[in-house]
Motif scaffolding. Structure first.
Motif, PDB file in Angstrom:
ATOM      1  N   UNK A  53      33.585 -21.096  12.402  1.00 56.39           N
ATOM      2  CA  UNK A  53      33.564 -20.418  13.348  1.00 56.39           C
ATOM      3  C   UNK A  53      34.000 -19.051  13.380  1.00 56.39           C
ATOM      4  N   UNK A  54      33.826 -18.466  12.720  1.00 56.25           N
ATOM      5  CA  UNK A  54      34.119 -16.578  12.854  1.00 56.25           C
ATOM      6  C   UNK A  54      32.821 -16.316  13.306  1.00 56.25           C
ATOM      7  N   UNK A  55      31.552 -16.839  13.409  1.00 61.80           N
ATOM      8  CA  UNK A  55      31.028 -15.862  14.291  1.00 61.80           C
ATOM      9  C   UNK A  55      29.654 -17.382  15.373  1.00 61.80           C
ATOM     10  N   UNK A  56      30.307 -17.853  15.281  1.00 60.12           N
ATOM     11  CA  UNK A  56      29.881 -18.676  15.691  1.00 60.12           C
ATOM     12  C   UNK A  56      30.350 -20.168  17.183  1.00 60.12           C
ATOM     13  N   UNK A  57      31.640 -19.778  16.546  1.00 62.99           N
ATOM     14  CA  UNK A  57      32.384 -20.225  17.070  1.00 62.99           C
ATOM     15  C   UNK A  57      32.781 -22.126  17.838  1.00 62.99           C
ATOM     16  N   UNK A  58      33.566 -22.452  18.051  1.00 65.99           N
ATOM     17  CA  UNK A  58      34.035 -24.208  17.187  1.00 65.99           C
ATOM     18  C   UNK A  58      32.706 -24.957  18.098  1.00 65.99           C
ATOM     19  N   UNK A  59      32.083 -24.728  19.262  1.00 70.95           N
ATOM     20  CA  UNK A  59      30.835 -24.854  19.911  1.00 70.95           C
ATOM     21  C   UNK A  59      29.511 -25.250  18.780  1.00 70.95           C
ATOM     22  N   UNK A  60      29.757 -23.568  17.898  1.00 77.59           N
ATOM     23  CA  UNK A  60      28.657 -24.277  17.168  1.00 77.59           C
ATOM     24  C   UNK A  60      28.102 -22.495  17.499  1.00 77.59           C
ATOM     25  N   UNK A  61      27.769 -22.044  18.618  1.00 76.32           N
ATOM     26  CA  UNK A  61      27.111 -20.829  19.262  1.00 76.32           C
ATOM     27  C   UNK A  61      27.056 -19.902  19.282  1.00 76.32           C
ATOM     28  N   UNK A  62      26.563 -18.731  19.507  1.00 76.90           N
ATOM     29  CA  UNK A  62      26.106 -17.049  18.242  1.00 76.90           C
ATOM     30  C   UNK A  62      27.847 -16.675  18.947  1.00 76.90           C
ATOM     31  N   UNK A  63      28.089 -15.754  18.342  1.00 77.50           N
ATOM     32  CA  UNK A  63      29.913 -14.872  18.945  1.00 77.50           C
ATOM     33  C   UNK A  63      28.631 -13.310  19.548  1.00 77.50           C
ATOM     34  N   UNK A  64      27.260 -13.535  19.031  1.00 78.02           N
ATOM     35  CA  UNK A  64      26.762 -12.143  19.497  1.00 78.02           C
ATOM     36  C   UNK A  64      27.104 -10.867  18.922  1.00 78.02           C
ATOM     37  N   UNK A  65      26.911 -11.202  17.509  1.00 76.65           N
ATOM     38  CA  UNK A  65      27.715  -9.718  16.830  1.00 76.65           C
ATOM     39  C   UNK A  65      26.633 -10.064  16.254  1.00 76.65           C
ATOM     40  N   UNK A  66      26.133  -8.968  15.372  1.00 75.85           N
ATOM     41  CA  UNK A  66      25.238  -8.572  14.323  1.00 75.85           C
ATOM     42  C   UNK A  66      26.122  -8.149  12.852  1.00 75.85           C
ATOM     43  N   UNK A  67      26.230  -8.444  11.640  1.00 72.14           N
ATOM     44  CA  UNK A  67      26.531  -8.496  10.011  1.00 72.14           C
ATOM     45  C   UNK A  67      26.011  -8.150   9.222  1.00 72.14           C
ATOM     46  N   UNK A  68      26.648  -7.319   9.228  1.00 71.56           N
ATOM     47  CA  UNK A  68      26.364  -6.969   7.088  1.00 71.56           C
ATOM     48  C   UNK A  68      27.379  -7.837   6.370  1.00 71.56           C
ATOM     49  N   UNK A  69      26.951  -9.247   5.497  1.00 72.22           N
ATOM     50  CA  UNK A  69      27.666  -9.378   5.159  1.00 72.22           C
ATOM     51  C   UNK A  69      28.916 -10.504   5.739  1.00 72.22           C
ATOM     52  N   UNK A  70      30.735 -10.060   5.323  1.00 68.82           N
ATOM     53  CA  UNK A  70      31.325 -10.344   6.996  1.00 68.82           C
ATOM     54  C   UNK A  70      31.811  -9.619   7.626  1.00 68.82           C
ATOM     55  N   UNK A  71      30.852  -7.960   7.701  1.00 64.68           N
ATOM     56  CA  UNK A  71      31.562  -7.166   8.538  1.00 64.68           C
ATOM     57  C   UNK A  71      30.446  -6.474   9.667  1.00 64.68           C
ATOM     58  N   UNK A  72      31.568  -6.655  10.926  1.00 67.11           N
ATOM     59  CA  UNK A  72      30.551  -6.635  11.927  1.00 67.11           C
ATOM     60  C   UNK A  72      29.919  -5.225  12.293  1.00 67.11           C
ATOM     61  N   UNK A  73      28.699  -4.752  12.511  1.00 66.73           N
ATOM     62  CA  UNK A  73      27.831  -3.830  12.215  1.00 66.73           C
ATOM     63  C   UNK A  73      27.447  -3.222  13.447  1.00 66.73           C
TER      64      UNK A  73
END
Length: 253
Positions: A53-73
């Protein structure tokens, strides 16, 4: 949908067939609820600080962020991967931007072990997570039929956009109805070969492309028109009105 549009859809094989229309068994509610708990459980990660849910919220949708691994870039980072929505993910045939996971179970396992650096999940945990993700439907739009073709109530702009989608725009050659994706990987000149993503709910999933390089859906459509035109060796370019119509249709998906 007009008879002409239906004819166009049939002519390129885009209409939903009876076999494709068969409903999959409904996920077990108890298993889905357990999956939602695991989806929010940071204990599945190696650090104990992140969950699905860190990246997809509990709703399963995207958080609209771009990642390298677990780091937002920054969006557009060549090493970045844009977070996709999980709505309708149960309908996919392969998973991941690289298209390397042949099943949803293997995709989820790979995210937990490789990206979240967690321990090998149990079969029971994976089964629950798969059940939860499969329970997440794509949103419906009153202007479209279940297969993505325009309904009789669709606006003229949406109907014209659909005609362009399966016609001169060439969108339907890769974003195949009803899932609006394709299992193969394509090189569209953005830095490699990547799986064709689904366009379901695409208006809510900016930024676009694997690295999030494009913030505007209209710009993404225009870019892809150019890719198809180059592939077909044609100088045909869309007018502003055609881009508006394509945007109207794609935004309804």
């Amino acid at each position: 949908m007009s008879s002409m549009l239906r004819y166009l859809a049939v002519s390129v094989g885009l209409l939903l067939t009876p076999a494709m229309a068969a409903d999959a068994p409904a996920p077990d509610p108890t298993l889905v609820a357990k999956g939602l708990q695991f989806f929010n459980d940071a204990a599945l990660s190696g650090s104990g600080n992140v969950s699905c849910a860190t990246c997809h919220f509990s709703s399963g949708h995207t958080n609209n962020k771009t990642y390298v691994g677990l780091d937002v870039v920054a969006d557009g980072n060549p090493d970045g991967r844009s977070t996709p929505t999980l709505w309708g993910a149960g309908e996919r045939s392969v998973y991941g931007w690289g298209g390397t996971a042949p099943t949803l179970e293997e995709s989820i396992r790979g995210i937990i072990v490789n990206r979240m650096k967690g321990a090998e999940p149990s079969k029971e945990t994976l089964a629950a997570l798969v059940a939860y993700v499969r329970s997440l439907p794509s949103p419906k739009n009153w202007q479209l039929n279940e297969d993505g073709t325009p309904s009789p109530a669709a606006t003229p702009s949406v109907q014209r956009g659909f005609a362009l989608f399966i016609g001169d725009g060439g969108c339907g050659t890769c974003h195949v109805l009803p899932s609006l994706d394709k299992s193969s990987r394509d090189d569209i000149g953005t830095g490699g070969r990547f799986k064709v993503p689904s366009l379901r709910a695409v208006v809510l999933t900016a930024p676009y492309f694997h690295d999030g390089r494009t913030a505007s859906l209209r710009d993404a459509i225009k870019l892809m028109w150019g890719v198809y035109a180059k592939k077909m060796d044609t100088a045909r370019t869309p007018t502003d009105a055609e881009l508006d119509d394509l945007l109207a249709y794609v935004s309804a998906l």
